[in-house]
Design an enzyme around this catalytic site. Structure first.
Site, PDB file in Angstrom:
ATOM      1  CG  ASP A  16      -2.036   0.967   1.267  1.00  0.00           C
ATOM      2  OD1 ASP A  16      -2.230   1.244   0.038  1.00  0.00           O
ATOM      3  OD2 ASP A  16      -2.791   1.162   2.154  1.00  0.00           O
ATOM      4  CD1 TRP A  21       7.433   6.491  -2.174  1.00  0.00           C
ATOM      5  CD2 TRP A  21       7.347   6.692  -4.163  1.00  0.00           C
ATOM      6  NE1 TRP A  21       8.762   6.583  -2.592  1.00  0.00           N
ATOM      7  CE2 TRP A  21       8.525   6.599  -4.132  1.00  0.00           C
ATOM      8  CE3 TRP A  21       6.862   7.161  -5.467  1.00  0.00           C
ATOM      9  CZ2 TRP A  21       9.456   6.942  -4.899  1.00  0.00           C
ATOM     10  CZ3 TRP A  21       7.957   7.180  -6.443  1.00  0.00           C
ATOM     11  CH2 TRP A  21       8.985   7.147  -6.275  1.00  0.00           C
ATOM     12  NE  ARG A  29      -3.748   7.155  -7.593  1.00  0.00           N
ATOM     13  CZ  ARG A  29      -3.807   6.544  -6.496  1.00  0.00           C
ATOM     14  NH1 ARG A  29      -3.546   7.244  -5.368  1.00  0.00           N
ATOM     15  NH2 ARG A  29      -4.035   5.158  -5.975  1.00  0.00           N
ATOM     16  CG  HIS A  33       0.586   1.895  -9.217  1.00  0.00           C
ATOM     17  ND1 HIS A  33       0.238   1.428  -8.121  1.00  0.00           N
ATOM     18  CD2 HIS A  33      -0.395   2.380  -9.780  1.00  0.00           C
ATOM     19  CE1 HIS A  33      -0.973   1.834  -7.722  1.00  0.00           C
ATOM     20  NE2 HIS A  33      -1.534   2.643  -8.603  1.00  0.00           N
ATOM     21  CB  SER A  61      -8.472  -5.659  -3.994  1.00  0.00           C
ATOM     22  OG  SER A  61      -9.149  -4.221  -4.301  1.00  0.00           O
ATOM     23  CG  LEU A 127       9.699 -16.804  -2.828  1.00  0.00           C
ATOM     24  CD1 LEU A 127       9.158 -16.837  -1.427  1.00  0.00           C
ATOM     25  CD2 LEU A 127      10.266 -15.498  -3.219  1.00  0.00           C
ATOM     26  NE  ARG A 189      -8.396   0.263   5.244  1.00  0.00           N
ATOM     27  CZ  ARG A 189      -7.963   1.511   5.127  1.00  0.00           C
ATOM     28  NH1 ARG A 189      -8.173   2.357   6.165  1.00  0.00           N
ATOM     29  NH2 ARG A 189      -7.190   1.751   4.150  1.00  0.00           N
ATOM     30  CB  SER A 191      -7.977  -3.936   2.409  1.00  0.00           C
ATOM     31  OG  SER A 191      -7.867  -2.753   3.095  1.00  0.00           O
TER      32      SER A 191
HETATM   33  C1  FPP Z   1      -1.876   0.085  -3.373  1.00  0.00           C
HETATM   34  O1  FPP Z   1      -1.357   1.262  -3.572  1.00  0.00           O
HETATM   35  C2  FPP Z   1      -1.491  -0.536  -4.556  1.00  0.00           C
HETATM   36  C3  FPP Z   1      -1.786  -1.106  -5.651  1.00  0.00           C
HETATM   37  C4  FPP Z   1      -3.559  -1.249  -5.804  1.00  0.00           C
HETATM   38  C5  FPP Z   1      -1.329  -1.704  -6.674  1.00  0.00           C
HETATM   39  C6  FPP Z   1       0.084  -2.554  -6.269  1.00  0.00           C
HETATM   40  C7  FPP Z   1       0.580  -2.836  -7.510  1.00  0.00           C
HETATM   41  C8  FPP Z   1       2.042  -2.946  -7.561  1.00  0.00           C
HETATM   42  C9  FPP Z   1       2.819  -2.881  -6.293  1.00  0.00           C
HETATM   43  C10 FPP Z   1       2.759  -3.003  -9.033  1.00  0.00           C
HETATM   44  C11 FPP Z   1       3.377  -4.200  -9.220  1.00  0.00           C
HETATM   45  C12 FPP Z   1       2.745  -5.608  -8.769  1.00  0.00           C
HETATM   46  C13 FPP Z   1       3.003  -6.810  -9.349  1.00  0.00           C
HETATM   47  C14 FPP Z   1       2.789  -7.962  -9.049  1.00  0.00           C
HETATM   48  C15 FPP Z   1       3.834  -6.608 -10.746  1.00  0.00           C
HETATM   49  P1  FPP Z   1      -2.230   2.594  -3.564  1.00  0.00           P
HETATM   50  O2  FPP Z   1      -2.515   2.942  -5.026  1.00  0.00           O
HETATM   51  O3  FPP Z   1      -3.626   2.222  -2.928  1.00  0.00           O
HETATM   52  O4  FPP Z   1      -1.641   3.696  -2.852  1.00  0.00           O
HETATM   53  P2  FPP Z   1      -2.231   5.075  -2.070  1.00  0.00           P
HETATM   54  O5  FPP Z   1      -3.205   4.516  -0.787  1.00  0.00           O
HETATM   55  O6  FPP Z   1      -1.382   5.766  -1.490  1.00  0.00           O
HETATM   56  O7  FPP Z   1      -3.248   5.565  -3.022  1.00  0.00           O
END
Ligand code: FPP
Length: 242
Positions: A16, A21, A29, A33, A61, A127, A189, A191
């Site tokens: 998260d 970030w 945003r 990612h 999710s 792993l 959480r 979630s």
């Molecule tokens: C939550 O942060 C993050 C996500 C919904 C996406 C997770 C995806 C990655 C880590 C990319 C790479 C993954 C793989 C498996 C290749 P958020 O965007 O909700 O952050 P925020 O709460 O600050 O808005």
């Protein structure tokens, strides 16, 4: 890392804070990612090196489809490029990739990339990386229940066959229970992440956003895990504790 330390067998990571970030750095945003993929690569290598046997990652999710279409599209493309290119190093690292989640309504190209990396890594033995993509605990329990009802209806199982172990085996993946769940960014959480598997997990909520959750942060998490006295509902003492 100190060799005396207990390493959790199965670690779950709720990745998260990517959006925050990036926003705090004046970026869009999606840059969060993108950076997260690099963080993840380092972490996977590190987890394999220190002896984590199973790692479950919350990548997307069932509820994340409610985000802006542009962000969802970006993430879908990021999954494709990650599984087809960025994650190729997992082959040499002896890491096996599996997925948990519903295939519907993931785009065909994402499904293809997922199937390819699963096939390419299926004989790896170090792993196991369980990537939770279009995943939700509620959906998982619903899908497992439907599967068992279908088996029962067709006379393939009896009621007595439905034990705790049988339920675990019929989740999206047959994995051991989670020992340690880490959620970055300070949110407290679960979630909808692996609720069944996390029933006796220890939880850790570091403040750092996921793109900054590097190997050093992971080692801090392991130190924290080592401070916990796990009792599993009983009265195990420190020595027996695993
Ligand atoms: C939550 O942060 C993050 C996500 C919904 C996406 C997770 C995806 C990655 C880590 C990319 C790479 C993954 C793989 C498996 C290749 P958020 O965007 O909700 O952050 P925020 O709460 O600050 O808005």
């Amino acid at each position: 890392m100190n060799e005396e330390l207990k390493i959790p067998n199965h670690v779950g990571i709720i990745m998260d804070g990517n959006g925050r970030w990036a926003t705090e750095r004046g970026m869009v945003r999606t840059m969060g990612h993108k950076t997260a993929v690099n963080t993840l690569k380092g972490l996977c290598t590190h987890m394999a090196d220190v002896g984590v046997k199973y790692a479950s990652l919350y990548a997307f999710s069932t509820e994340n489809f409610k985000r802006d279409k542009s962000e969802v599209d970006y993430l879908m493309n990021l999954f494709i490029s990650s599984f087809k290119k960025e994650f190729k190093f997992l082959l040499e690292r002896n890491v096996r990739v599996v997925f948990s989640g519903r295939r519907e309504p993931l785009p065909e190209k994402v499904l293809e990339a997922m199937d390819e990396i699963v096939e390419d890594t299926k004989n790896n033995t170090n792993l196991t990386l369980n990537i939770c993509l279009n995943y939700g605990s509620h959906a998982e329990i619903t899908d497992m229940t439907k599967k068992l009802c279908e088996l029962y209806k067709n006379g393939e199982i009896n009621l007595e066959d439905i034990t705790d172990e049988y339920i675990q085996k019929n989740m999206y993946q047959d994995l051991p229970p989670l020992d340690f769940v880490i959620r970055t960014s300070g949110e407290l959480r679960l979630s909808n992440f692996m609720m069944y598997q996390a029933s006796y997990a220890e939880f850790y909520f570091p403040k750092v956003y996921f793109p900054d959750f590097n190997e050093e942060e992971f080692d801090k998490a392991i130190l924290e895990f080592n401070k916990r006295n796990r009792r599993f509902g009983g009265i195990k003492n420190e020595k027996e504790n695993n």
